[in-house]
Design a protein around this motif. Sequence first.
Motif, mmCIF file in Angstrom:
data_model
loop_
_atom_site.group_PDB
_atom_site.id
_atom_site.type_symbol
_atom_site.label_atom_id
_atom_site.label_comp_id
_atom_site.label_asym_id
_atom_site.label_seq_id
_atom_site.Cartn_x
_atom_site.Cartn_y
_atom_site.Cartn_z
ATOM 1 N N SER A 1 0.730 -1.037 -0.118
ATOM 2 C CA SER A 1 0.034 0.110 -0.063
ATOM 3 C C SER A 1 0.944 1.465 -0.003
ATOM 4 C CB SER A 1 -1.009 0.018 1.236
ATOM 5 O OG SER A 1 -1.859 1.009 0.953
ATOM 6 N N LYS A 2 1.926 1.118 0.805
ATOM 7 C CA LYS A 2 2.916 2.241 0.634
ATOM 8 C C LYS A 2 3.688 2.132 -0.636
ATOM 9 C CE LYS A 2 6.866 1.944 2.766
ATOM 10 N NZ LYS A 2 7.766 2.217 3.999
ATOM 11 N N LEU B 1 -2.088 6.735 -1.458
ATOM 12 C CA LEU B 1 -1.964 6.139 -0.050
ATOM 13 C C LEU B 1 -3.174 5.944 0.587
ATOM 14 C CD1 LEU B 1 0.977 8.016 1.136
ATOM 15 C CD2 LEU B 1 1.189 5.948 0.250
ATOM 16 N N GLU C 1 1.503 6.894 6.032
ATOM 17 C CA GLU C 1 0.165 6.407 5.365
ATOM 18 C C GLU C 1 -1.286 6.405 6.244
ATOM 19 O OE1 GLU C 1 -1.384 3.078 2.068
ATOM 20 O OE2 GLU C 1 0.316 2.950 3.273
ATOM 21 N N GLU D 1 -4.124 8.543 6.520
ATOM 22 C CA GLU D 1 -5.385 8.379 5.356
ATOM 23 C C GLU D 1 -6.581 7.727 6.076
ATOM 24 O OE1 GLU D 1 -5.821 9.557 2.592
ATOM 25 O OE2 GLU D 1 -3.612 10.091 2.015
ATOM 26 N N CYS E 1 -7.218 4.028 5.356
ATOM 27 C CA CYS E 1 -6.777 2.822 6.322
ATOM 28 C C CYS E 1 -7.662 2.133 7.454
ATOM 29 C CB CYS E 1 -5.354 3.190 6.834
ATOM 30 S SG CYS E 1 -4.331 3.757 5.346
ATOM 31 N N GLN F 1 7.870 10.349 7.736
ATOM 32 C CA GLN F 1 7.030 10.516 6.557
ATOM 33 C C GLN F 1 7.687 11.830 5.710
ATOM 34 O OE1 GLN F 1 3.416 11.367 8.943
ATOM 35 N NE2 GLN F 1 2.826 12.126 7.246
#
Length: 283
Positions: free
Chosen positions: A68-69, A120, A151, A154, A157, A182
């Motif tokens: 996902s990253k 993301l 991430e 977001e 998630c 980050q």
Amino acid sequence: MNETELNKLKLLSAKIRIDVLKMLEKRGYGHLGGSLSIVELLSVLYGKHMKYDPKNPNWEDRDMLVLSKGHAGPGVYSTLANVGFIEKEMLYTLNDGGTNLPSHPDRMKTPGVDMTTGSLGQGTSAAAGIATGFRMLGSDQTVYLIVGDGELNEGQCWEAFQYIAHNKLNNCVVIIDDNKKQLDGLTKDICNPFCIEEKMTAFGFDTQVVKGDDEAAISDAIDKCKEVKDKAVCIILDSIKGQGVPFFEQMDANHSVKFDSDEVINATHEAIKELEAFVKEGE
């Protein structure tokens, strides 16, 4: 895990790290920090736990990885090259015009990539859907989801995590790369995540925290996940951005690195030299 198995994984970690450094230096820039922080994880997944066939990347019974990253694509590409999905020469086409190795993974371009990612948060939902599909089919396949700590800003998630936990999708191993940084700085300064372990546990996950550079501990954590039958599962990697190369670990702006100074290039060459010596001695 016996000593021979552990040594094999450490050698694979070193090879992946070497190729990340070489491909990004060749490109002249790239997402180095978050690629290096998941090297040991990728080594353990592809070197011990995942079911796959490099000669048949679309094998229906394979386990799947959702990065996902997606900016950590160079880490996955280097892994795929080292386990036989792609030729190593292909690594040096990263981000070239018409390349099959774009900055972020694209399942339509690269053999061994199971999900296109980069925006993301979206990989979490994709992995939840894949795990649901596996369950509906009665399959014993596993999807491994790698999420960055930044991430987690977001909201998507957390929607996906709630779904995974509610449905007890223990065939989706959620792995959070807690490298503390980050794009713009420390996660605690930008949007404090507080205790990720407590949050995931509160969401209904069986949660473990392991050192991100410890292949044996990561492997043991995955084994424990496979023993959980009635809850969703999560592993939090206590990692370091730029992991495995002290120069890059200590660099402030190590999310994306430019190889445009003697200092950076010399540090890269020294790290490669040391890693290659380790590999030579180990083999």
